[in-house]
Design a protein around this motif. Sequence first.
Motif, PDB file in Angstrom:
ATOM      1  N   CYS A  47       1.172  -0.951  -0.025  1.00 28.69           N
ATOM      2  CA  CYS A  47      -0.359   0.014   0.343  1.00 28.69           C
ATOM      3  C   CYS A  47       1.013   0.942  -0.193  1.00 28.69           C
ATOM      4  CB  CYS A  47      -0.520   0.073   1.364  1.00 28.69           C
ATOM      5  SG  CYS A  47      -2.378   1.128   0.996  1.00 28.69           S
ATOM      6  N   LYS A  48       1.164   2.211  -0.767  1.00 27.89           N
ATOM      7  CA  LYS A  48       1.309   3.461  -1.310  1.00 27.89           C
ATOM      8  C   LYS A  48       0.415   4.721  -0.393  1.00 27.89           C
ATOM      9  CE  LYS A  48       2.870   2.362  -6.224  1.00 27.89           C
ATOM     10  NZ  LYS A  48       2.393   1.299  -5.787  1.00 27.89           N
ATOM     11  N   LEU A  49      -0.986   3.991  -0.423  1.00 29.61           N
ATOM     12  CA  LEU A  49      -1.060   5.407   0.974  1.00 29.61           C
ATOM     13  C   LEU A  49      -0.624   5.438   2.431  1.00 29.61           C
ATOM     14  CD1 LEU A  49      -4.682   4.722  -1.139  1.00 29.61           C
ATOM     15  CD2 LEU A  49      -3.359   7.085  -1.098  1.00 29.61           C
ATOM     16  N   CYS A  50      -0.657   3.849   2.439  1.00 25.24           N
ATOM     17  CA  CYS A  50       0.052   3.217   4.503  1.00 25.24           C
ATOM     18  C   CYS A  50       1.885   3.923   3.918  1.00 25.24           C
ATOM     19  CB  CYS A  50       0.484   2.377   4.766  1.00 25.24           C
ATOM     20  SG  CYS A  50      -1.524   1.693   4.868  1.00 25.24           S
ATOM     21  N   ALA A  51       2.448   3.851   2.995  1.00 24.01           N
ATOM     22  CA  ALA A  51       4.128   4.091   3.344  1.00 24.01           C
ATOM     23  C   ALA A  51       3.843   5.538   3.089  1.00 24.01           C
ATOM     24  CB  ALA A  51       3.941   3.621   1.825  1.00 24.01           C
ATOM     25  N   THR A  79       0.413  -7.287   0.975  1.00 22.52           N
ATOM     26  CA  THR A  79      -0.022  -9.126   1.125  1.00 22.52           C
ATOM     27  C   THR A  79       0.181  -9.199  -0.532  1.00 22.52           C
ATOM     28  OG1 THR A  79      -2.464 -10.233   1.307  1.00 22.52           O
ATOM     29  CG2 THR A  79      -2.420  -7.628  -0.056  1.00 22.52           C
ATOM     30  N   ASN A  80       0.086 -10.557  -0.619  1.00 19.65           N
ATOM     31  CA  ASN A  80       0.454 -11.435  -1.900  1.00 19.65           C
ATOM     32  C   ASN A  80      -1.709 -11.746  -2.778  1.00 19.65           C
ATOM     33  OD1 ASN A  80       2.679 -11.487  -2.046  1.00 19.65           O
ATOM     34  ND2 ASN A  80       2.627 -12.504   0.004  1.00 19.65           N
ATOM     35  N   PHE A  81      -2.571 -10.877  -2.331  1.00 16.42           N
ATOM     36  CA  PHE A  81      -3.448 -11.181  -2.505  1.00 16.42           C
ATOM     37  C   PHE A  81      -4.086  -9.746  -2.795  1.00 16.42           C
ATOM     38  CE2 PHE A  81      -1.860 -14.494  -0.065  1.00 16.42           C
ATOM     39  CZ  PHE A  81      -2.123 -16.055  -0.983  1.00 16.42           C
ATOM     40  N   GLN A  82      -4.805  -9.928  -4.361  1.00 18.79           N
ATOM     41  CA  GLN A  82      -5.336  -8.846  -4.492  1.00 18.79           C
ATOM     42  C   GLN A  82      -6.724  -8.593  -3.459  1.00 18.79           C
ATOM     43  OE1 GLN A  82      -7.725  -8.851  -8.576  1.00 18.79           O
ATOM     44  NE2 GLN A  82      -6.046  -7.135  -9.619  1.00 18.79           N
ATOM     45  N   LYS A  83      -8.034  -9.213  -3.353  1.00 18.66           N
ATOM     46  CA  LYS A  83      -8.579  -8.981  -3.167  1.00 18.66           C
ATOM     47  C   LYS A  83      -8.567  -8.834  -1.519  1.00 18.66           C
ATOM     48  CE  LYS A  83     -12.971 -11.487  -1.782  1.00 18.66           C
ATOM     49  NZ  LYS A  83     -13.763 -12.582  -1.481  1.00 18.66           N
ATOM     50  N   GLU A  84      -7.719  -8.871  -0.526  1.00 13.40           N
ATOM     51  CA  GLU A  84      -7.398  -8.317   0.155  1.00 13.40           C
ATOM     52  C   GLU A  84      -6.655  -6.760   0.574  1.00 13.40           C
ATOM     53  OE1 GLU A  84      -4.289 -11.189   2.224  1.00 13.40           O
ATOM     54  OE2 GLU A  84      -5.298 -12.559   2.807  1.00 13.40           O
ATOM     55  N   TYR A  85      -5.808  -6.821  -1.231  1.00 13.95           N
ATOM     56  CA  TYR A  85      -5.233  -5.262  -0.531  1.00 13.95           C
ATOM     57  C   TYR A  85      -6.663  -4.655  -1.657  1.00 13.95           C
ATOM     58  CZ  TYR A  85      -2.810  -1.520  -2.947  1.00 13.95           C
ATOM     59  OH  TYR A  85      -1.773  -0.479  -3.102  1.00 13.95           O
ATOM     60  N   LYS A  86      -7.678  -4.859  -1.929  1.00 17.25           N
ATOM     61  CA  LYS A  86      -8.955  -4.301  -2.422  1.00 17.25           C
ATOM     62  C   LYS A  86      -9.459  -3.702  -0.832  1.00 17.25           C
ATOM     63  CE  LYS A  86     -11.095  -5.378  -5.541  1.00 17.25           C
ATOM     64  NZ  LYS A  86     -11.624  -6.276  -6.996  1.00 17.25           N
ATOM     65  N   HIS A 119      -8.638  -3.594   2.173  1.00 10.56           N
ATOM     66  CA  HIS A 119      -7.736  -2.353   2.999  1.00 10.56           C
ATOM     67  C   HIS A 119      -7.790  -1.197   2.109  1.00 10.56           C
ATOM     68  CE1 HIS A 119      -4.621  -0.843   4.744  1.00 10.56           C
ATOM     69  NE2 HIS A 119      -4.055  -0.475   3.511  1.00 10.56           N
ATOM     70  N   LEU A 120      -7.831  -0.448   1.243  1.00  8.04           N
ATOM     71  CA  LEU A 120      -7.573   0.140   0.133  1.00  8.04           C
ATOM     72  C   LEU A 120      -8.989   0.870   0.617  1.00  8.04           C
ATOM     73  CD1 LEU A 120      -6.345   0.210  -2.874  1.00  8.04           C
ATOM     74  CD2 LEU A 120      -5.248   0.669  -0.743  1.00  8.04           C
ATOM     75  N   GLU A 121     -10.039  -0.316   1.123  1.00  3.31           N
ATOM     76  CA  GLU A 121     -12.069   0.443   0.813  1.00  3.31           C
ATOM     77  C   GLU A 121     -12.143   0.971   2.087  1.00  3.31           C
ATOM     78  OE1 GLU A 121     -14.316  -2.606  -1.175  1.00  3.31           O
ATOM     79  OE2 GLU A 121     -13.447  -2.444  -2.781  1.00  3.31           O
ATOM     80  N   GLU A 122     -11.863  -0.131   2.803  1.00  2.00           N
ATOM     81  CA  GLU A 122     -11.809   0.051   4.562  1.00  2.00           C
ATOM     82  C   GLU A 122     -10.737   0.868   5.534  1.00  2.00           C
ATOM     83  OE1 GLU A 122     -12.147  -3.792   6.227  1.00  2.00           O
ATOM     84  OE2 GLU A 122     -13.850  -4.681   5.933  1.00  2.00           O
ATOM     85  N   ARG A 123      -9.465   1.073   4.701  1.00  2.00           N
ATOM     86  CA  ARG A 123      -8.876   1.677   5.249  1.00  2.00           C
ATOM     87  C   ARG A 123      -8.379   3.190   5.118  1.00  2.00           C
ATOM     88  NH1 ARG A 123      -5.691   4.687   7.646  1.00  2.00           N
ATOM     89  NH2 ARG A 123      -3.566   4.557   8.447  1.00  2.00           N
ATOM     90  N   HIS A 124      -8.496   2.972   3.554  1.00  2.00           N
ATOM     91  CA  HIS A 124      -8.388   3.828   2.782  1.00  2.00           C
ATOM     92  C   HIS A 124      -9.831   4.707   2.717  1.00  2.00           C
ATOM     93  CE1 HIS A 124      -4.054   4.181   3.801  1.00  2.00           C
ATOM     94  NE2 HIS A 124      -4.580   3.347   3.052  1.00  2.00           N
ATOM     95  N   ALA A 161     -10.046   1.164  -5.699  1.00  5.94           N
ATOM     96  CA  ALA A 161      -9.360   0.080  -4.949  1.00  5.94           C
ATOM     97  C   ALA A 161      -9.538  -1.061  -5.973  1.00  5.94           C
ATOM     98  CB  ALA A 161     -10.685  -0.918  -3.704  1.00  5.94           C
ATOM     99  N   ALA A 162      -9.908  -1.411  -6.379  1.00  7.53           N
ATOM    100  CA  ALA A 162      -9.773  -2.126  -7.636  1.00  7.53           C
ATOM    101  C   ALA A 162      -9.106  -2.093  -9.121  1.00  7.53           C
ATOM    102  CB  ALA A 162     -11.482  -2.482  -8.765  1.00  7.53           C
ATOM    103  N   GLU A 163      -9.478  -0.276  -9.358  1.00 10.32           N
ATOM    104  CA  GLU A 163      -8.276   0.022 -10.302  1.00 10.32           C
ATOM    105  C   GLU A 163      -6.540   0.050  -9.580  1.00 10.32           C
ATOM    106  OE1 GLU A 163      -6.647   1.673 -13.848  1.00 10.32           O
ATOM    107  OE2 GLU A 163      -8.992   0.896 -13.553  1.00 10.32           O
ATOM    108  N   ALA A 164      -6.617   0.814  -8.462  1.00 14.49           N
ATOM    109  CA  ALA A 164      -5.156   0.496  -7.626  1.00 14.49           C
ATOM    110  C   ALA A 164      -4.862  -0.650  -7.281  1.00 14.49           C
ATOM    111  CB  ALA A 164      -5.733   1.655  -6.416  1.00 14.49           C
ATOM    112  N   ALA A 165      -5.643  -1.555  -7.631  1.00 13.46           N
ATOM    113  CA  ALA A 165      -5.238  -3.318  -7.479  1.00 13.46           C
ATOM    114  C   ALA A 165      -4.587  -3.985  -8.300  1.00 13.46           C
ATOM    115  CB  ALA A 165      -5.994  -3.811  -6.406  1.00 13.46           C
TER     116      ALA A 165
END
Length: 114
Positions: free
Chosen positions: A73-77, A87-94, A96-101, A108-112
């Motif tokens: 996550c570049k936003l967390c960084a 994470t190594n999984f797109q679904k988990e990353y999406k 995260h982006l939706e809930e945390r950011h 989120a789909a575009e960013a992932a």
Amino acid sequence: HALRHEDTGKKYKCDQCDFASRIPGHLKRHLLVHSGQKPFCCPHCDYSCNNIENLRKHVISTSKHVGKYLYECKLCAQESPQATFGTNFQKEYKTHLEERHKLSSEEAAEAAKL
């Protein structure tokens, strides 16, 4: 999904070899073997491959990228480099982006995308 259970015939056939599948996406993935395309690229080096699973194995299994993830996550960084989500999984990353950011599902789909 229903095709897997209802239709036993493999109607999606490769025109270059004997490969056949009931699932159109499997044929599409298979055709990358013949085209030589390698659309999945490692975010940490110049490795590329023709399917996401090989890329995931590359990042997880090689000693080249210890402590690295396929999706970081570049936003967390930007907020705190020490607490970056990975994470190594797109679904988990999406998720995260939706809930945390608070990104929309589309953002989120575009960013992932890799």
